[in-house]
Design a protein around this motif. Structure first.
Motif, mmCIF file in Angstrom:
data_model
loop_
_atom_site.group_PDB
_atom_site.id
_atom_site.type_symbol
_atom_site.label_atom_id
_atom_site.label_comp_id
_atom_site.label_asym_id
_atom_site.label_seq_id
_atom_site.Cartn_x
_atom_site.Cartn_y
_atom_site.Cartn_z
ATOM 1 N N ALA A 213 0.814 -1.216 0.000
ATOM 2 C CA ALA A 213 0.000 0.000 0.000
ATOM 3 C C ALA A 213 0.848 1.266 0.000
ATOM 4 C CB ALA A 213 -0.926 0.003 1.210
ATOM 5 N N ASP A 214 2.114 1.146 0.378
ATOM 6 C CA ASP A 214 2.989 2.316 0.456
ATOM 7 C C ASP A 214 3.925 2.456 -0.736
ATOM 8 O OD1 ASP A 214 1.933 2.974 2.958
ATOM 9 O OD2 ASP A 214 3.408 1.746 4.015
ATOM 10 N N LEU A 215 3.908 1.501 -1.642
ATOM 11 C CA LEU A 215 4.889 1.504 -2.727
ATOM 12 C C LEU A 215 4.820 2.769 -3.580
ATOM 13 C CD1 LEU A 215 4.741 -2.221 -3.872
ATOM 14 C CD2 LEU A 215 6.725 -1.040 -2.900
ATOM 15 N N TYR A 216 3.629 3.309 -3.764
ATOM 16 C CA TYR A 216 3.493 4.490 -4.617
ATOM 17 C C TYR A 216 4.326 5.657 -4.089
ATOM 18 C CZ TYR A 216 0.420 6.790 -1.221
ATOM 19 O OH TYR A 216 -0.085 7.390 -0.103
ATOM 20 N N ARG A 217 4.548 5.707 -2.770
ATOM 21 C CA ARG A 217 5.351 6.785 -2.187
ATOM 22 C C ARG A 217 6.799 6.709 -2.666
ATOM 23 N NH1 ARG A 217 2.267 8.658 2.183
ATOM 24 N NH2 ARG A 217 0.744 7.140 3.001
ATOM 25 N N SER A 238 4.193 -8.079 -9.013
ATOM 26 C CA SER A 238 3.216 -7.486 -9.931
ATOM 27 C C SER A 238 2.804 -6.088 -9.499
ATOM 28 C CB SER A 238 1.973 -8.377 -10.029
ATOM 29 O OG SER A 238 2.299 -9.631 -10.580
ATOM 30 N N THR A 239 2.689 -5.885 -8.186
ATOM 31 C CA THR A 239 2.319 -4.566 -7.674
ATOM 32 C C THR A 239 3.415 -3.544 -7.963
ATOM 33 O OG1 THR A 239 0.981 -5.575 -5.936
ATOM 34 C CG2 THR A 239 1.615 -3.282 -5.621
ATOM 35 N N VAL A 240 4.666 -3.945 -7.769
ATOM 36 C CA VAL A 240 5.780 -3.043 -8.099
ATOM 37 C C VAL A 240 5.772 -2.711 -9.585
ATOM 38 C CG1 VAL A 240 8.281 -2.773 -8.160
ATOM 39 C CG2 VAL A 240 7.199 -3.871 -6.182
ATOM 40 N N HIS A 241 5.611 -3.728 -10.424
ATOM 41 C CA HIS A 241 5.637 -3.523 -11.873
ATOM 42 C C HIS A 241 4.521 -2.605 -12.356
ATOM 43 C CE1 HIS A 241 8.099 -7.407 -12.861
ATOM 44 N NE2 HIS A 241 8.870 -6.394 -12.535
ATOM 45 N N ALA A 242 3.439 -2.542 -11.620
ATOM 46 C CA ALA A 242 2.308 -1.712 -12.040
ATOM 47 C C ALA A 242 2.561 -0.223 -11.815
ATOM 48 C CB ALA A 242 1.047 -2.134 -11.294
#
Length: 290
Positions: A213-217, A238-242
């Motif tokens: 949930a914090d990766l976008y930061r 997959s979440t990182v790649h997005a």
């Protein structure tokens, strides 16, 4: 090179950096095999973080090296993993009364006296701890690429600026190196953010595994998230790649430290872009046979 000069120079590269070649690392969702990255050089076959280790990795056909940077008492950057000299040098014998033998408590001249190879094998006795400048010159000579880790930035205020100064002096902040041959990483998000602020053209990576949930930061200042293999999942990759990193390309994942083929194949199935290994030849063979 003053940090403002570095920033001004590298800011002009941002448009080009958005078009980074995907052949360097596996594109999100692509079919290319992950990179095999030599951890501390070929650390299973030569003393880690030394010139023989990167020479060995080059002889084995690997182009990407990972290393670690610390700072001496008199301000020299040296390539060493631990903040203590005890494990990988003969410092206890040479300087017996100076426990706990922290890098920051020794001058560069004192560290240059130490044997950084004999602990590994008599064949490497007399190997020295390289300065970052010496290391960069050997990397350049070998036509290698570098995943550089800033270690313990809390112990060494200003080490980000100083590291960039050495890289600039050695010619590693030009467009060709920035686009294809250099990534700077740290476990410290503040340190990674500082590198990005001082030199926006440098690709950066955050070590560890922040909550999804914090990766976008972190995507604001890090191009890669580099976690331990032990906690990694397909969903996390997959979440990182997005997400899109600061240079306009999908964020990527390098996993560490993987020394067996079965685990390497599993991580490749997750879609990781790189696998950091003391035995990169084992990883390469496993992925070739997959």
């Amino acid at each position: 090179m003053h940090a403002r000069v570095v920033a001004a120079t590298t800011t002009a590269l941002l448009g080009a950096m958005a078009l980074l070649p995907t052949s360097e690392v596996r594109a999100a969702g692509g079919s290319e095999r992950p990179l095999a990255i030599a951890h501390r050089g070929a650390a299973a076959y030569a003393p880690e973080n030394t010139l023989p280790a990167i020479d060995k990795a080059a002889a084995m056909g690997f182009s990407w090296m990972e290393n670690d940077v610390q700072r001496t008492e008199d301000g020299e950057l040296v390539v060493l993993h631990d903040d203590s000299l005890r494990r990988t040098t003969d410092v206890e014998r040479v300087f017996p009364g100076r426990a706990p033998w922290k890098v920051k408590d020794f001058t560069a001249a004192e560290i240059a006296r130490l044997d950084a190879g004999g602990w590994y094998s008599p064949a490497y006795a007399g190997t020295r701890v390289p300065t970052l400048a010496q290391y960069m010159r050997r990397i350049e000579h070998n036509h290698e690429k570098l995943l550089l880790e800033i270690k313990n930035p809390g112990l060494y205020p200003g080490i980000e600026r100083q590291t960039l100064k050495v890289l600039g002096h050695e010619g590693w902040l030009d467009p060709a190196h920035l686009a294809r041959r250099l990534i700077v990483q740290s476990f410290s998000a503040d340190s990674v953010r500082t590198v990005h602020t001082l030199a926006p053209g440098v690709r950066t990576a955050l070590l560890g595994q922040p909550a999804m949930a914090d990766l976008y930061r972190y995507a604001r200042f890090a191009d890669l998230i580099n976690p331990s293999y032990s906690t990694l999942s397909r969903a996390y990759v997959s979440t990182v790649h997005a997400l899109v990193g600061p240079h306009g390309a999908p964020m990527r994942v390098f996993a560490w430290t993987v020394d067996d083929g079965r685990r390497a194949r599993s991580l490749a199935g997750y879609g990781v872009d790189g696998i950091i290994s003391d035995r990169p030849d084992v990883v390469r063979s496993a992925l070739h046979d997959a």
